[in-house]
Motif scaffolding. Structure first.
Motif, mmCIF file in Angstrom:
data_model
loop_
_atom_site.group_PDB
_atom_site.id
_atom_site.type_symbol
_atom_site.label_atom_id
_atom_site.label_comp_id
_atom_site.label_asym_id
_atom_site.label_seq_id
_atom_site.Cartn_x
_atom_site.Cartn_y
_atom_site.Cartn_z
ATOM 1 N N HIS A 48 0.848 -1.250 0.089
ATOM 2 C CA HIS A 48 -0.032 0.036 -0.173
ATOM 3 C C HIS A 48 0.892 1.314 0.331
ATOM 4 N N GLN A 49 2.107 1.110 0.343
ATOM 5 C CA GLN A 49 2.924 2.255 0.215
ATOM 6 C C GLN A 49 3.450 2.453 -1.410
ATOM 7 N N THR A 50 3.525 1.463 -1.994
ATOM 8 C CA THR A 50 3.465 1.536 -3.385
ATOM 9 C C THR A 50 2.464 2.000 -3.889
ATOM 10 N N ASP A 51 1.167 1.587 -3.630
ATOM 11 C CA ASP A 51 -0.171 2.328 -4.138
ATOM 12 C C ASP A 51 -0.157 3.562 -3.906
ATOM 13 N N TRP A 52 0.313 4.013 -2.772
ATOM 14 C CA TRP A 52 0.299 5.428 -2.506
ATOM 15 C C TRP A 52 1.397 6.286 -3.340
ATOM 16 N N LEU A 53 2.548 5.671 -3.494
ATOM 17 C CA LEU A 53 3.640 6.467 -4.498
ATOM 18 C C LEU A 53 2.880 6.667 -5.888
ATOM 19 N N LEU A 54 2.379 5.472 -6.459
ATOM 20 C CA LEU A 54 1.790 5.467 -7.812
ATOM 21 C C LEU A 54 0.624 6.462 -7.873
ATOM 22 N N LEU A 55 -0.237 6.563 -6.757
ATOM 23 C CA LEU A 55 -1.216 7.598 -6.562
ATOM 24 C C LEU A 55 -0.919 8.990 -6.898
ATOM 25 N N VAL A 56 0.204 9.334 -6.011
ATOM 26 C CA VAL A 56 0.760 10.699 -5.911
ATOM 27 C C VAL A 56 1.283 10.890 -7.391
ATOM 28 N N ARG A 57 2.076 9.795 -7.871
ATOM 29 C CA ARG A 57 2.535 10.027 -9.395
ATOM 30 C C ARG A 57 1.288 10.547 -10.585
ATOM 31 N N ALA A 58 0.154 9.881 -10.099
ATOM 32 C CA ALA A 58 -0.935 10.022 -11.152
ATOM 33 C C ALA A 58 -1.483 11.357 -10.762
ATOM 34 N N LEU A 59 -1.442 11.888 -9.684
ATOM 35 C CA LEU A 59 -1.958 13.405 -9.344
ATOM 36 C C LEU A 59 -1.085 14.356 -9.951
ATOM 37 N N VAL A 60 0.215 14.050 -9.796
ATOM 38 C CA VAL A 60 1.257 15.107 -10.471
ATOM 39 C C VAL A 60 0.915 14.966 -11.895
ATOM 40 N N ALA A 61 0.820 13.998 -12.373
ATOM 41 C CA ALA A 61 0.577 14.158 -13.903
ATOM 42 C C ALA A 61 -0.473 14.640 -14.246
ATOM 43 N N ARG A 62 -1.530 14.957 -13.620
ATOM 44 C CA ARG A 62 -2.569 15.654 -13.849
ATOM 45 C C ARG A 62 -2.434 17.142 -13.355
ATOM 46 N N GLY A 63 -1.299 17.532 -12.918
ATOM 47 C CA GLY A 63 -0.845 18.819 -12.494
ATOM 48 C C GLY A 63 -0.993 19.366 -11.210
ATOM 49 N N HIS A 64 -1.543 18.501 -10.235
ATOM 50 C CA HIS A 64 -1.624 18.714 -9.008
ATOM 51 C C HIS A 64 -0.303 18.858 -8.532
ATOM 52 N N GLU A 106 10.267 7.449 5.284
ATOM 53 C CA GLU A 106 10.610 6.625 4.447
ATOM 54 C C GLU A 106 11.626 7.232 3.349
ATOM 55 N N VAL A 107 12.588 7.220 3.838
ATOM 56 C CA VAL A 107 13.860 8.116 2.796
ATOM 57 C C VAL A 107 13.850 7.383 1.563
ATOM 58 N N SER A 108 13.874 6.182 1.429
ATOM 59 C CA SER A 108 13.979 5.622 -0.057
ATOM 60 C C SER A 108 12.472 5.726 -0.946
ATOM 61 N N ILE A 109 11.686 6.113 -0.057
ATOM 62 C CA ILE A 109 10.432 6.599 -0.928
ATOM 63 C C ILE A 109 10.251 7.897 -1.206
ATOM 64 N N ALA A 110 10.808 8.818 -0.098
ATOM 65 C CA ALA A 110 10.936 10.215 -0.369
ATOM 66 C C ALA A 110 11.789 10.495 -1.554
ATOM 67 N N LEU A 111 12.978 9.812 -1.914
ATOM 68 C CA LEU A 111 13.627 9.799 -2.932
ATOM 69 C C LEU A 111 12.914 9.683 -4.475
ATOM 70 N N GLN A 112 11.876 8.999 -4.358
ATOM 71 C CA GLN A 112 11.061 8.890 -5.635
ATOM 72 C C GLN A 112 10.464 10.324 -6.059
ATOM 73 N N ALA A 113 10.478 11.308 -5.255
ATOM 74 C CA ALA A 113 9.789 12.620 -5.630
ATOM 75 C C ALA A 113 10.547 13.183 -6.627
ATOM 76 N N ASP A 114 9.944 14.258 -7.200
ATOM 77 C CA ASP A 114 10.644 15.217 -8.068
ATOM 78 C C ASP A 114 11.910 15.940 -7.440
ATOM 79 N N ASP A 115 11.411 16.490 -6.010
ATOM 80 C CA ASP A 115 12.044 17.509 -5.462
ATOM 81 C C ASP A 115 12.408 17.059 -4.011
ATOM 82 N N MET A 116 13.431 17.641 -3.386
ATOM 83 C CA MET A 116 13.370 17.296 -1.832
ATOM 84 C C MET A 116 14.095 18.512 -1.169
ATOM 85 N N LEU A 117 13.309 18.915 -0.011
ATOM 86 C CA LEU A 117 13.845 19.821 0.941
ATOM 87 C C LEU A 117 14.393 19.015 2.190
#
Length: 255
Positions: A175-191, A199-210
């Motif tokens: 379900h962490q993977t499902d969340w990641l895919l969901l976020v990616r879909a939101l971003v693809a729609r402009g959100h 979870e640093v490994s999942i955080a690294l899948q983002a576009d940007d990091m602070l």
């Protein structure tokens, strides 16, 4: 400015009179996913609450190029959705009713849900795989299931900007993977998505990091940038190492 969804300038904030954030400057691009990462006590959740307008601060916060404070309450709630850490809802509410709370900014006071509200809630529950529980009481669900329902409530707002504090709490790896895919879909729609993650490994899948430490920005950049990896390793006292595995960057314990 036209490409910035959220901007913090010179932000300072305190909790119980103790200074937490010290002159934070940060910007988050439209249609991008940014993760906020740092050790315990870095000020990550405090910064997210400031960005949401939930904590007072000095300095300024802008949402879509406007001062956050200039938004009327209903308009801000339609524009910026919030999923907090350890949020509670009445256990006797059904899953459907909890998700429908996300539609309150779009409805007149005491107005019945419209067809658009019902469609948004159904879509949100299906996207978080919570649709089959829609008639169950929230109190009957496990911690991970509740988290998925609360995520559905945030998605039901259909806001262009979504802030999430520890959204993976109690979620198992699938379900962490499902969340990641969901976020990616939101971003693809402009959100725009800004998430605080342990979870640093999942955080690294983002576009940007602070990267935060002790209430200050230590680094801001692309997740794939070696400078970002170096900053991560530094703020975690060289206890982790960032490695590339199967075309993804992951954090491994340094033993």
């Amino acid at each position: 400015m036209t490409n910035i969804a959220l901007r913090a300038s010179g932000v300072c904030a305190s909790l119980s009179k103790a200074p937490i954030l010290h002159g934070i400057d940060a910007s988050f691009g439209k249609g991008r996913w940014a993760s906020i990462v740092g050790p315990n006590g870095a000020g990550k959740s405090t910064l997210l609450k400031v960005l949401a307008g939930l904590l007072p601060c000095t300095g300024s916060v802008e949402l879509l190029g406007r001062p956050l404070a200039s938004f009327p309450g209903r308009q801000r709630a339609q524009t910026l959705a919030w999923l907090g850490q350890g949020e509670a809802s009445a256990d006797d509410l059904t899953v459907w009713d909890v998700a429908m709370l996300g539609r309150l900014p779009h409805r007149a006071w005491l107005a019945a849900p419209t067809a658009a509200d019902q469609a948004a809630v159904e879509q949100a529950l299906r996207s978080t795989q919570a649709w089959d529980w829609r008639e169950r009481a929230l109190g009957q669900l496990s911690g991970g299931e509740r988290q998925r329902v609360l995520l559905a409530r945030g998605l039901a707002v259909q806001a262009p900007v979504l802030l999430m504090d520890e959204p993976l709490a109690n979620l198992d790896p699938p379900h962490q993977t499902d969340w990641l895919l969901l976020v990616r879909a939101l971003v693809a729609r402009g959100h725009t998505v800004v998430s605080v993650l342990h979870e640093v490994s999942i955080a690294l899948q983002a576009d940007d990091m602070l990267v935060l430490a002790q209430g200050r920005v230590r680094h801001a950049g692309l997740c794939a940038d070696p400078a970002t990896h170096h900053a991560l390793e530094q703020v975690f006292d060289q206890r982790i190492t960032i490695q590339r595995v199967s075309h993804q960057w992951i954090a491994l314990p340094k033993i």
